[in-house]
Enzyme design. Structure first.
Site, PDB file in Angstrom:
ATOM      1  N   ARG A  33      36.882  54.479  46.719  1.00  0.00           N
ATOM      2  CA  ARG A  33      37.552  53.741  47.814  1.00  0.00           C
ATOM      3  C   ARG A  33      38.149  54.712  48.825  1.00  0.00           C
ATOM      4  O   ARG A  33      38.125  54.468  50.029  1.00  0.00           O
ATOM      5  CB  ARG A  33      38.602  52.791  47.226  1.00  0.00           C
ATOM      6  CG  ARG A  33      37.890  51.761  46.362  1.00  0.00           C
ATOM      7  CD  ARG A  33      38.630  50.527  45.991  1.00  0.00           C
ATOM      8  NE  ARG A  33      37.721  49.726  45.171  1.00  0.00           N
ATOM      9  CZ  ARG A  33      38.065  48.968  44.154  1.00  0.00           C
ATOM     10  NH1 ARG A  33      39.330  48.842  43.837  1.00  0.00           N
ATOM     11  NH2 ARG A  33      37.158  48.300  43.472  1.00  0.00           N
ATOM     12  N   GLU A 177      40.063  39.668  30.552  1.00  0.00           N
ATOM     13  CA  GLU A 177      39.328  39.601  31.829  1.00  0.00           C
ATOM     14  C   GLU A 177      37.809  39.631  31.630  1.00  0.00           C
ATOM     15  O   GLU A 177      37.196  40.696  31.606  1.00  0.00           O
ATOM     16  CB  GLU A 177      39.756  40.775  32.730  1.00  0.00           C
ATOM     17  CG  GLU A 177      39.056  40.755  34.085  1.00  0.00           C
ATOM     18  CD  GLU A 177      39.470  41.923  35.006  1.00  0.00           C
ATOM     19  OE1 GLU A 177      40.212  42.806  34.563  1.00  0.00           O
ATOM     20  OE2 GLU A 177      39.040  41.935  36.166  1.00  0.00           O
ATOM     21  N   LYS A 219      42.166  36.275  32.864  1.00  0.00           N
ATOM     22  CA  LYS A 219      41.882  36.786  34.220  1.00  0.00           C
ATOM     23  C   LYS A 219      40.387  36.621  34.503  1.00  0.00           C
ATOM     24  O   LYS A 219      39.592  37.535  34.276  1.00  0.00           O
ATOM     25  CB  LYS A 219      42.309  38.261  34.320  1.00  0.00           C
ATOM     26  CG  LYS A 219      41.963  38.906  35.654  1.00  0.00           C
ATOM     27  CD  LYS A 219      42.647  40.241  35.854  1.00  0.00           C
ATOM     28  CE  LYS A 219      42.141  40.942  37.102  1.00  0.00           C
ATOM     29  NZ  LYS A 219      42.928  42.101  37.497  1.00  0.00           N
ATOM     30  N   SER A 261      39.867  39.186  42.246  1.00  0.00           N
ATOM     31  CA  SER A 261      39.283  38.827  43.546  1.00  0.00           C
ATOM     32  C   SER A 261      37.818  39.222  43.637  1.00  0.00           C
ATOM     33  O   SER A 261      37.067  38.596  44.396  1.00  0.00           O
ATOM     34  CB  SER A 261      40.093  39.415  44.708  1.00  0.00           C
ATOM     35  OG  SER A 261      40.168  40.814  44.625  1.00  0.00           O
ATOM     36  N   GLY A 262      37.388  40.248  42.930  1.00  0.00           N
ATOM     37  CA  GLY A 262      35.969  40.564  42.764  1.00  0.00           C
ATOM     38  C   GLY A 262      35.231  41.011  44.003  1.00  0.00           C
ATOM     39  O   GLY A 262      34.006  41.004  44.016  1.00  0.00           O
ATOM     40  N   GLY A 263      35.943  41.348  45.068  1.00  0.00           N
ATOM     41  CA  GLY A 263      35.261  41.780  46.288  1.00  0.00           C
ATOM     42  C   GLY A 263      35.349  40.751  47.420  1.00  0.00           C
ATOM     43  O   GLY A 263      34.811  40.973  48.493  1.00  0.00           O
ATOM     44  N   ARG A 294      41.689  44.556  45.147  1.00  0.00           N
ATOM     45  CA  ARG A 294      41.227  44.715  46.539  1.00  0.00           C
ATOM     46  C   ARG A 294      41.819  43.668  47.482  1.00  0.00           C
ATOM     47  O   ARG A 294      42.163  43.976  48.616  1.00  0.00           O
ATOM     48  CB  ARG A 294      39.697  44.674  46.579  1.00  0.00           C
ATOM     49  CG  ARG A 294      39.073  45.962  46.109  1.00  0.00           C
ATOM     50  CD  ARG A 294      37.623  45.778  45.752  1.00  0.00           C
ATOM     51  NE  ARG A 294      37.442  45.035  44.509  1.00  0.00           N
ATOM     52  CZ  ARG A 294      36.257  44.744  43.976  1.00  0.00           C
ATOM     53  NH1 ARG A 294      35.159  45.138  44.594  1.00  0.00           N
ATOM     54  NH2 ARG A 294      36.180  44.086  42.840  1.00  0.00           N
TER      55      ARG A 294
HETATM   56  C1  5MM Z   1      37.552  43.255  38.838  1.00  0.00           C
HETATM   57  O1  5MM Z   1      38.458  44.301  39.008  1.00  0.00           O
HETATM   58  C2  5MM Z   1      39.818  44.015  38.688  1.00  0.00           C
HETATM   59  C3  5MM Z   1      40.437  43.158  39.738  1.00  0.00           C
HETATM   60  O2  5MM Z   1      40.270  43.796  40.985  1.00  0.00           O
HETATM   61  P1  5MM Z   1      39.710  42.982  42.223  1.00  0.00           P
HETATM   62  O3  5MM Z   1      40.750  41.927  42.526  1.00  0.00           O
HETATM   63  O4  5MM Z   1      39.572  44.010  43.302  1.00  0.00           O
HETATM   64  O5  5MM Z   1      38.391  42.389  41.810  1.00  0.00           O
HETATM   65  C4  5MM Z   1      40.564  45.358  38.603  1.00  0.00           C
HETATM   66  O6  5MM Z   1      41.736  45.232  37.850  1.00  0.00           O
HETATM   67  C5  5MM Z   1      39.678  46.409  38.014  1.00  0.00           C
HETATM   68  O7  5MM Z   1      39.484  46.134  36.673  1.00  0.00           O
HETATM   69  C6  5MM Z   1      40.369  47.747  38.269  1.00  0.00           C
HETATM   70  O8  5MM Z   1      40.369  47.984  39.644  1.00  0.00           O
HETATM   71  C7  5MM Z   1      39.765  48.896  37.495  1.00  0.00           C
HETATM   72  O9  5MM Z   1      38.453  49.091  37.847  1.00  0.00           O
HETATM   73  P2  5MM Z   1      37.657  50.309  37.163  1.00  0.00           P
HETATM   74  O10 5MM Z   1      36.213  49.972  37.446  1.00  0.00           O
HETATM   75  O11 5MM Z   1      38.066  51.547  37.882  1.00  0.00           O
HETATM   76  O12 5MM Z   1      37.964  50.365  35.719  1.00  0.00           O
END
Ligand code: 5MM
Length: 340
Positions: A33, A177, A219, A261-263, A294
């Site tokens: 990022r 999650e 989650k 939020s997943g992107g 995000r």
């Molecule tokens: C799906 O990712 C989780 C929620 O983030 P978004 O709202 O951006 O989708 C997030 O907690 C994610 O698990 C973390 O950012 C850790 O990601 P990595 O891939 O670095 O383990």
């Protein structure tokens, strides 16, 4: 395990109109990022960014819990104050991501299995001593013509349940999650079918592993068409498909559902959460909250750009998204808020 304390923490995490802030990006994700925005990918830049987040004025009015990464739970502000202390003083409960990542699954091309069970019991004791009161583990489920496979769903659900049981033994609330990814051209209906199958399998495994449902937070993903699906869905359609799917698969004993939020963009994530809370106000047994990374952080990161002079503006952007999501929990979010 003190069941009363566990259920108390779980309820507090989704109480009122607050939600969770995921700031648990691993070093490679954080670097990715930063790289996109030309921010140096150094340990000090990652620490400074996390300091920006945890010192944001007013964050505790919207955020009940913050999910940290292993490195972050050990870090401090420039003045030496531990981040955990800063978060706690702001009225935010510290949490910790404890999986060690989603890895290619043997015999299952295109699918992932999340690792991290080995040594987890000991790590949970350490995190608890450092102040964490909840934990998070993410399983990743890809959708394709022949995906997901039953093997991938079952293996990930089993791992999630064993993680959750270990967390509860250590007195930490497990945030469970299972993420059905948005990548691909699948329809809203297909996402709904896959999400329901995944959730049913996860809850079956949680039952088998004797996890106390009153002491977890789910989650999940929202139910959405794939990113390249030609037919995208209206906000209300997403809200209806998501809550109907959850009503079929998530037991009423679960105190809260905090979406990833997943992107999705920050605005869409807020609008969809808002529609769910508005349309199903008195027709669902659990709190509908957020656990975004995000969708809360992205505008702040873009403003910050690694520059000290931009910290205040970035913090304002961060707390703005947090406030929008707090409003969405009450069903009071609207696009006009984005102009403020
Ligand atoms: C799906 O990712 C989780 C929620 O983030 P978004 O709202 O951006 O989708 C997030 O907690 C994610 O698990 C973390 O950012 C850790 O990601 P990595 O891939 O670095 O383990």
């Amino acid at each position: 395990m003190n069941a009363q304390e566990l259920t108390g923490t779980a309820r507090t995490l989704v109480a009122g109109d607050k939600g969770l802030l995921a700031m648990d990006e691993s070093i490679p994700t954080c670097n990715k990022r930063f790289a996109r925005l030309g921010i140096p990918q150094t340990e000090e830049a990652r620490r400074a960014y996390r300091e920006l987040i945890v010192t944001t004025p007013g964050l505790g009015e919207c955020i009940s819990g913050a999910i940290l990464y292993d490195k972050t739970i050990r870090q401090r502000k420039k003045d030496g104050t531990p981040f955990v202390q800063v978060i706690t003083d702001a009225g935010i409960i510290p949490g910790i991501k404890v999986d060690t990542g989603a890895k290619d699954m043997a015999g299952h091309p295109g699918e992932k299995i999340t690792e991290g069970l080995e040594g987890l019991r000991g790590r949970l004791v350490e995190y608890s001593q450092r102040g964490a009161r909840f934990a998070k583990w993410r399983a990743v489920i890809a959708v394709g013509d022949l995906l997901p496979s039953r093997g991938c769903i079952e293996a990930n659900a089993h791992a999630l349940a064993r993680y959750a049981a270990l967390c509860q033994e250590a007195g930490l609330v497990p945030v469970v999650e299972p993420e059905v990814l948005m990548d691909g051209g699948h329809t809203l209906k297909r996402c709904c079918e896959v999400t329901e199958e995944v959730l049913r399998t996860v809850f079956n495994q949680l039952y088998t592993q004797r996890v106390t449902l009153e002491g977890i937070i789910l989650k999940p993903n929202m139910v959405l068409p794939g990113l390249t699906c030609p037919k995208q869905a209206a906000v209300d359609e997403v809200a209806d498909a998501t809550v109907r799917c959850l009503l079929r698969a998530v037991p009423a004993a679960v105190p809260g559902i905090a979406f990833l939020s997943g992107g999705q963009s920050g605005e869409l994530a807020s609008a969809r959460l808002n529609a769910m809370n508005l349309r199903f106000k008195s027709r669902r047994p659990w709190a509908l909250a957020f656990s975004f990374a995000r969708a809360i952080q992205q505008p702040a990161l873009e403003i910050w750009q690694g520059k000290e002079a931009h910290v205040l503006a970035a913090q304002q952007a961060l707390v703005h998204r947090a406030r929008c999501n707090r409003a969405a929990r009450r069903g009071e979010y609207n696009a006009a808020m984005e102009g403020t």
